[in-house]
Design an enzyme around this catalytic site. Structure first.
Site, short mmCIF file in Angstrom:
data_model
loop_
_atom_site.label_atom_id
_atom_site.label_comp_id
_atom_site.label_asym_id
_atom_site.label_seq_id
_atom_site.Cartn_x
_atom_site.Cartn_y
_atom_site.Cartn_z
CG ASP A 43 -0.33 -0.11 2.53
OD1 ASP A 43 0.92 -0.09 2.60
OD2 ASP A 43 -1.05 -0.22 3.53
CB SER A 44 4.55 1.72 0.08
OG SER A 44 4.84 0.54 -0.67
CG ASP A 82 0.43 -4.26 1.78
OD1 ASP A 82 0.70 -5.30 2.39
OD2 ASP A 82 1.11 -3.22 1.86
CE LYS A 110 2.93 -6.08 3.60
NZ LYS A 110 2.47 -5.08 4.62
CD GLU A 112 0.17 -1.86 8.12
OE1 GLU A 112 -0.26 -1.19 9.08
OE2 GLU A 112 0.72 -1.35 7.12
CD GLU A 174 7.68 -0.54 7.87
OE1 GLU A 174 7.91 0.61 7.43
OE2 GLU A 174 6.68 -1.20 7.56
#
Length: 277
Positions: A43-44, A82, A110, A112, A174
């Site tokens: 999502d970056s 993501d 993925k 978080e 991270e």
């Protein structure tokens, strides 16, 4: 055999796993040719490609679009997609969102945070997952190292164990201390992928625009392998200069008609011009 089986083999063999973000087909094609083990459609993409202020603005539709582009560029690569902000609030919502990414071409999805419920639900439906602990960009808007204090480090370890037990195929760590990342890596079965977590993880991931030196941002965890931004700027300026001087296009850039076709065209075109009111 699961898509991630070879990464478990690599962990057991002590072979580092190379991961890079990819957001488009040409970049994905180059990364695949270079031998990158996993392409992460993060999502970056929001802040690095789409001009958003943060990862929170990225939609599921954005992620589906870019996962599809990366899959078309690297049809045989392992692709992680993501789940964007607030698309996995419940296991049921996570499943619906994950299915959209898988349909677009993601092999692994993925998410978080300490969400073993999400990992377990997706695994039960045959969808492989990648966890993400430490700095969580969707939640932690200030980019600070997490887990420096012993209680916080212990919580990271406990969360990693819970995700591992729930069946994650990979775990991104991270911006955490190297010592914590090393202990987590030893404690769980799933391969760990570090970014800003030191050299003790099973693999590493970088953001491709950071690696290439696009933009002016400098990060302690990053290594610029090229300064593509200044190279591209020089190319753009040279193009503007050549167009302004009419040095581009030149003869080698032009196509021509056969003489007889040109003669016929001009005769008819002039006839039309004379007949015009």
């Amino acid at each position: 055999m699961s898509v991630s089986a070879r990464f478990f083999d690599m962990k057991r063999a002590g072979a580092p796993i190379a991961v890079l973000t990819a957001y488009d087909a040409p970049t994905a094609r180059l990364e695949a040719e270079a031998g990158v083990d996993i392409l992460l459609v993060g999502d970056s993409v929001g802040v690095n490609v789409l001009g958003y202020a943060s990862e929170r603005e990225v939609s599921l539709a954005d992620m589906v679009h870019h996962v599809g582009a990366v899959r078309r560029g690297a049809p045989r690569s392992v692709v992680i997609g993501d789940l964007p902000f607030r698309t996995y609030e419940t296991p049921a919502e996570a499943l619906a969102s994950a299915r959209a990414l898988v349909a677009a071409g993601a092999d692994i999805v993925k998410f978080e945070g300490a969400r073993p419920d999400v990992a377990g639900t997706l695994r039960g439906e045959g969808i492989e997952t990648c966890g993400h602990l430490g700095l969580e960009p969707q939640t932690h808007l200030a980019p600070r190292v997490k887990g420096r204090a012993a209680p916080d480090a212990l919580k990271l370890l406990e969360d990693a164990r819970a995700l591992d037990a729930a069946g994650v195929s990979l775990l991104v760590l991270e911006m955490i201390p190297q010592e914590v990342a090393r202990e987590v890596t030893r404690a769980i079965r799933a391969p760990t992928i570090g970014i800003g977590a030191g050299g003790g993880t099973d693999g590493q991931v970088l953001v491709v625009t950071d690696l290439l030196g696009v933009g002016e941002r400098e990060f302690r965890h990053n290594r610029r392998y090229q300064r593509f931004g200044p190279l591209a700027l020089d190319a753009f300026r040279a193009y503007v200069h050549d167009v302004g001087r009419r040095d581009f296009p030149c003869e080698e850039n032009a196509a021509h008609m056969a003489p007889e076709e040109l003669e016929a065209f001009l005769a008819q075109a002039r006839g039309l011009s004379r007949a015009a009111p």
